[in-house]
Design a protein around this motif. Structure first.
Motif: not given
Lengths: 114, 109
Positions: B33, B35, B37, B40-43, B45, B87, B97, B99, B101
């Protein structure tokens, strides 16, 4: 129609306190996760949980514990908070019965321990 | 052990093309996957590869070579809003998953 929600968004507290972060998903997923993202932005899995098993990252201190009242909720309890716990905590969910394991993330909770 | 490697930071110019590489060593493989990001926000897809080859989705493409344990994310016609961390994550034999860095991408005008 938020998919994964977390509360609170910001949490500031003193060392030694106990706090909880709540997470809810309305996607009908069967697996939920908690991640910690520190200042270096590395996303570290803490727990994954479905109604069958809890998988714990062995590096997570036992001061952290997940609590799941039902399939749509996975809360994170933290006891005796330490300065090093300051980070952003993300909740996520997915369907894990299939190979395709896309995870959907909540907005994150920024925890600051003083 | 399990390991995902990607560059820490990259810089590119608005309108250009950038390729972000990811190499992995995991116990089992159940898809890779990418992603995005923003600070200040979420990852969120971006793409998924489980078979070798290129998957194209608008300005973004992702490539996978399972034999080499290698993937890249290709971003074309870069826009300032593409400034973010990217990511790479691999599904292991337990469908967890793993991940990387993340690669911080800086877009300059």
């Amino acid at each position: 129609d938020t998919a994964v929600s977390q509360t609170p968004k910001y949490l500031v507290t003193q060392m030694g306190n106990d706090k909880s972060i709540k997470c809810e998903q309305n996607l009908g997923h069967d697996t939920m996760y908690w991640y910690k993202q520190d200042s270096k932005k590395f996303l570290k899995i803490m727990f994954s949980y479905n109604n069958k098993e809890l998988i714990i990252n062995e590096t997570v201190p036992n001061r952290f514990s997940p609590k799941s009242p039902d399939k749509a909720h996975l809360n994170l309890h933290i006891n005796s908070l330490e300065l090093g716990d300051s980070a952003v905590y993300f909740c996520a969910s997915s369907i894990v019965d299939e190979v395709y394991n896309e995870q959907f993330f909540g907005p994150g909770t920024r925890l600051t321990v003083l | 052990g399990q390991n995902i490697d990607q560059p820490t930071e990259m810089t590119a110019t608005e309108g250009a093309i950038v390729q972000i590489n990811c190499t992995y060593q995991t116990s089992g493989f159940n898809g890779l996957f990418w992603y995005q990001q923003h600070a200040g926000e979420a990852p969120t897809f971006l793409s998924y590869n489980v078979l070798d080859g290129l998957e194209e989705k608008g300005r973004f493409s992702s490539f996978l070579s399972r034999s080499k344990g290698y993937s890249y994310l290709l971003l074309k016609e870069l826009q300032m809003k593409d400034s973010a961390s990217y990511l790479c994550a691999v599904g292991d034999s337990n469908y967890q998953l793993i991940w990387g860095a993340g690669t911080k991408l800086i877009i300059k005008p």
